[in-house]
Motif scaffolding. Sequence first.
Motif, PDB file in Angstrom:
ATOM      1  N   PHE A  53       1.180  -1.143   0.274  1.00 34.75           N
ATOM      2  CA  PHE A  53       0.180   0.191   0.166  1.00 34.75           C
ATOM      3  C   PHE A  53       0.773   1.599   0.559  1.00 34.75           C
ATOM      4  N   LEU A  54       2.325   1.033  -0.275  1.00 35.76           N
ATOM      5  CA  LEU A  54       3.187   2.526  -0.556  1.00 35.76           C
ATOM      6  C   LEU A  54       2.673   3.802  -1.315  1.00 35.76           C
ATOM      7  N   GLU A  75       3.608   6.436  -3.436  1.00 34.55           N
ATOM      8  CA  GLU A  75       5.563   6.796  -3.741  1.00 34.55           C
ATOM      9  C   GLU A  75       5.619   8.227  -2.923  1.00 34.55           C
ATOM     10  N   LYS A 109      -6.995  -5.056  -2.190  1.00 33.54           N
ATOM     11  CA  LYS A 109      -6.260  -3.692  -3.009  1.00 33.54           C
ATOM     12  C   LYS A 109      -6.569  -3.288  -4.106  1.00 33.54           C
ATOM     13  N   PHE A 129      -7.258  13.297   0.514  1.00 34.82           N
ATOM     14  CA  PHE A 129      -7.684  12.796  -0.882  1.00 34.82           C
ATOM     15  C   PHE A 129      -8.404  13.617  -1.326  1.00 34.82           C
ATOM     16  N   GLN A 137      -7.261  17.199  -2.833  1.00 31.99           N
ATOM     17  CA  GLN A 137      -7.035  17.941  -2.997  1.00 31.99           C
ATOM     18  C   GLN A 137      -7.495  17.715  -5.331  1.00 31.99           C
ATOM     19  N   SER A 179      -7.000  19.059  -8.775  1.00 33.49           N
ATOM     20  CA  SER A 179      -6.073  18.726  -8.810  1.00 33.49           C
ATOM     21  C   SER A 179      -6.184  18.500 -11.050  1.00 33.49           C
ATOM     22  N   PHE A 224      -5.195  12.634 -11.535  1.00 31.63           N
ATOM     23  CA  PHE A 224      -4.536  11.533 -11.081  1.00 31.63           C
ATOM     24  C   PHE A 224      -3.332  11.384 -11.905  1.00 31.63           C
ATOM     25  N   GLY A 225      -1.795  10.943 -11.557  1.00 34.86           N
ATOM     26  CA  GLY A 225      -1.505  10.184 -12.693  1.00 34.86           C
ATOM     27  C   GLY A 225      -0.848   8.484 -11.035  1.00 34.86           C
ATOM     28  N   PHE A 277      -3.214   3.610  -9.898  1.00 34.84           N
ATOM     29  CA  PHE A 277      -4.864   3.689  -9.794  1.00 34.84           C
ATOM     30  C   PHE A 277      -5.528   3.995 -11.442  1.00 34.84           C
ATOM     31  N   PHE A 317       4.638  12.284 -11.712  1.00 32.56           N
ATOM     32  CA  PHE A 317       2.858  12.319 -11.346  1.00 32.56           C
ATOM     33  C   PHE A 317       2.975  13.218  -9.744  1.00 32.56           C
ATOM     34  N   LYS A 318       3.395  13.468  -9.324  1.00 33.12           N
ATOM     35  CA  LYS A 318       3.828  13.979  -7.631  1.00 33.12           C
ATOM     36  C   LYS A 318       4.668  14.925  -7.206  1.00 33.12           C
ATOM     37  N   ARG A 337      -1.539  22.566  -9.876  1.00 34.26           N
ATOM     38  CA  ARG A 337      -1.956  22.001  -7.554  1.00 34.26           C
ATOM     39  C   ARG A 337      -2.379  22.976  -6.936  1.00 34.26           C
TER      40      ARG A 337
HETATM   41  C1  UDX Z   1      -1.651   5.432  -4.940  1.00 36.29           C
HETATM   42  C2  UDX Z   1      -1.666   4.999  -3.762  1.00 36.29           C
HETATM   43  O1  UDX Z   1      -1.724   5.782  -3.052  1.00 36.29           O
HETATM   44  C3  UDX Z   1      -1.088   3.759  -2.961  1.00 36.29           C
HETATM   45  O2  UDX Z   1      -2.110   3.578  -1.988  1.00 36.29           O
HETATM   46  C4  UDX Z   1      -0.699   2.188  -3.961  1.00 36.29           C
HETATM   47  O3  UDX Z   1       0.414   1.675  -3.075  1.00 36.29           O
HETATM   48  C5  UDX Z   1      -0.022   3.133  -4.730  1.00 36.29           C
HETATM   49  O4  UDX Z   1      -1.226   4.258  -5.517  1.00 36.29           O
HETATM   50  P1  UDX Z   1       1.474   6.831  -5.636  1.00 36.29           P
HETATM   51  O5  UDX Z   1       0.304   6.644  -7.310  1.00 36.29           O
HETATM   52  O6  UDX Z   1       2.147   6.054  -5.488  1.00 36.29           O
HETATM   53  O7  UDX Z   1      -0.026   5.662  -4.518  1.00 36.29           O
HETATM   54  O8  UDX Z   1       1.027   7.858  -4.747  1.00 36.29           O
HETATM   55  P2  UDX Z   1      -0.317   8.431  -4.116  1.00 36.29           P
HETATM   56  O9  UDX Z   1      -0.037   9.556  -3.494  1.00 36.29           O
HETATM   57  O10 UDX Z   1      -1.637   7.798  -4.101  1.00 36.29           O
HETATM   58  O11 UDX Z   1      -1.084  10.001  -6.114  1.00 36.29           O
HETATM   59  C6  UDX Z   1      -1.752   9.565  -7.009  1.00 36.29           C
HETATM   60  C7  UDX Z   1      -2.214  10.498  -7.628  1.00 36.29           C
HETATM   61  O12 UDX Z   1      -2.899  11.177  -7.523  1.00 36.29           O
HETATM   62  C8  UDX Z   1      -1.189  11.529  -7.704  1.00 36.29           C
HETATM   63  O13 UDX Z   1      -0.669  11.959  -9.080  1.00 36.29           O
HETATM   64  C9  UDX Z   1      -1.224  13.304  -7.378  1.00 36.29           C
HETATM   65  O14 UDX Z   1      -0.764  13.510  -7.530  1.00 36.29           O
HETATM   66  C10 UDX Z   1      -2.526  12.714  -6.890  1.00 36.29           C
HETATM   67  N1  UDX Z   1      -3.693  13.139  -5.883  1.00 36.29           N
HETATM   68  C11 UDX Z   1      -3.818  12.570  -4.620  1.00 36.29           C
HETATM   69  C12 UDX Z   1      -4.397  14.507  -6.599  1.00 36.29           C
HETATM   70  O15 UDX Z   1      -4.777  14.799  -7.809  1.00 36.29           O
HETATM   71  N2  UDX Z   1      -5.145  15.280  -5.299  1.00 36.29           N
HETATM   72  C13 UDX Z   1      -5.268  14.202  -3.646  1.00 36.29           C
HETATM   73  O16 UDX Z   1      -5.886  14.459  -3.148  1.00 36.29           O
HETATM   74  C14 UDX Z   1      -4.159  13.188  -3.905  1.00 36.29           C
END
Ligand code: UDX
Length: 476
Positions: A158-159, A161, A216, A261, A263, A265, A268-269, A273, A334-335, A439
Motif C-alpha cells: 500500500f506504499l 511513492e 488492494k 485525498f 486535493q 488537481s 491523478f497520475g 490508479f 506524477f506527484k 496543483r
Molecule cells: C497510490 C496509493 O496511494 C498507494 O496506496 C498505492 O499503493 C499505490 O498507488 P501513488 O500512486 O504512489 O500511490 O501516489 P498517490 O499519493 O496516491 O497519488 C496518486 C496521484 O493522485 C498523484 O498524481 C497525486 O498527485 C494525485 N492526487 C492525490 C490528487 O490529485 N489529489 C489528492 O488529493 C491526492
Amino acid sequence: MKVCCIGAGYVGGPTCAVMALKCPDISITLVDKSSERIAQWNSDKLPIYEPGLDDVVKQCRNVNLFFSTDIDTAIREADLIFISVNTPTKTCGNGKGRAADLKYVESAARMIAEIAQSNKIVVEKSTVPVRAAESIMHILRANQKPGIHYDILSNPEFLAEGTAINDLLNADRVLIGGEETTEGHKAVEKLSWIYEHWIPKKNILTTNTWSSELSKLAANAFLAQRISSINSLSAVCEATGADVSEVARAVGLDSRIGSKFLQASVGFGGSCFQKDILNLIYICENLNLPEVAAYWQQVIDMNEYQKRRFSQKIIESLFNTVSDKRIAILGFAFKKNTGDTRETAAITVCQTLLEEGAKLDIYDPKVEPEQIIDDLTHPTVTESPENVKKAVQIHSDPYSAVRSTHAIVLCTEWDEFVDLDYRRIYQSMMKPAYIFDGRKILDHERLQQIGFHVQTIGKKYQRAGLLRSWGIVPQL
Ligand code: UDX
Ligand code: NAD
C-alpha cells in the motif's frame, strides 16, 4: 530465514530495504532481470528517487540486503520469495487496454518452479487480479518436484511513492491473505513474523487470499474515486464562483468523510490508479457485472476530462492559440518527491500543447531529461517524434525554463515551486504573463499583484485578471 524478492522496482526496492533495516536476523536478496537496474542499486545513484531511501540502503547493503542478477541462486536459497514484478495494463490481445498483463508474474512463477529444490512460501506482492494466486499455484503445482511443497500468499503493498519509506515504517495495516488450511495458516504466521519485527500485531490483518487480492484493487479505486469526485466539483466551482478548496475543507471536516485525498488537481497520475481500476473494470465485465464496471469506469473518464479541461483552459486563455508560443512546464513527475512519470498528467498537458504548435521549456527537479523525451516521443503520444524533439527544451533550472515564455504551467506540486522568486520570473517573461497552477499550491493573490494572469483548478480568476489588465484593481 532467507528471503528473495523478484523485481527490484519502486515496490521491491523500498520494501526490501525497510525489511532489511528492521530485520537484522533475515538475509534479503533482491533480484531483477535488468542488470542495469541491479548495478544502479549497487551504486551511489539508486535507480529511483525516494526520500530517505539512500540512507536505509546504505545502512543495510551488503550486510543483510543484497542486490543481484543471479536469480537462480537467490530462489534456490530462499525460504520465502516475494514476487514484486510489474503488472502493467495489457497492450494487445484479450483484455487489451484494461486487463492486467500477468506475463511477468507468470514468468517469475515458472522460474521458481524450475529452480526450487526445497519448500517455498511464495508471496504475491505485485498488484494482481482477484484469483491470480490460483494461476500461480497452478503453475507451481503442475511443475512440482517430488517432496517440494509450495504455499501461496497474497500480501499487497500500500506504499505511495514519495512517502514510501515512511509508509513502510508506519504502515496503517499490513494485509496477508492465505489459504484456509493448517499449512496456509502456518505460512501466514511466518510472513506475519517478519512484519512483527516493526509493525504492531493488531495492524497485521489476515484474510482469505481472494479478499486480500480484491482489497488492494478496492483501496486504489476508492482513493482515485475521491480525487475524481473533487475534480468533478472543481468544474462546478469554476462555473459558479465557488472555491473547490473551501468546498473540500467543508466536506472533509465531516469525520465520516475525512479530509485526505480531496486535493483537486490537474488529474491523478502514477502507475497504479488507472491500471488497477481498469483491471477492476475488466474483472467486473468478465463477471457479468456491467453496472459495477460502468460505475468505476466513470472515475477514469472524469480523470481524462480533468486533464483535457485543464489543457483546453490554457489554450483558450492564451487567445485560443499557442502556436509558436513558448510555454514553461514546471514539474513533470506524477506527484512531488518522486522522479516517476508513469501516467503523469503532465504528458497529456504537454501533448495537447505540442499538438497546438507550442514550444515547451520543461523543468523538473528529479525527472531525468531522457525520460521526459521518451515520454513525449512515445508512439501513443505523437506520430512525429522528431518535431517533438525540436519543440521541447529541458532545463536544469526553473529560472532558465521560464525565461521569455508566454506562460507557466505548473503540473507537479514540488515544494520548491512555492518559494521561487516570482517577481524575477515575471520580469523575465513575455507580457501578458500567465500562470496556470494545476496543483493549487501558489499564492494566487500575490501573483496577481505582481501582474500575472492566474488560472487554477476549481476557482475562477478570469474576471480579476481581465480587470487588472484593463488597469482596474479588483477587490479580491
Ligand atoms: C497510490 C496509493 O496511494 C498507494 O496506496 C498505492 O499503493 C499505490 O498507488 P501513488 O500512486 O504512489 O500511490 O501516489 P498517490 O499519493 O496516491 O497519488 C496518486 C496521484 O493522485 C498523484 O498524481 C497525486 O498527485 C494525485 N492526487 C492525490 C490528487 O490529485 N489529489 C489528492 O488529493 C491526492
Ligand atoms: P517496476 O516496473 O518499478 O519494477 C518491476 C521490476 O520487475 C522491474 O525492474 C523489472 O525488470 C522486474 N521484472 C519483471 N519481470 C521479472 C522477472 N521475471 N524476473 C526478474 N525481474 C523481473 O514496478 P513497481 O512500480 O515496483 O510495481 C511492482 C508491482 O507492485 C506492480 O504490480 C504494481 O502494481 C504494484 N504496486 C506498485 C506501487 C507503486 O507505487 N509503484 C505501489 C503498490 C503496488
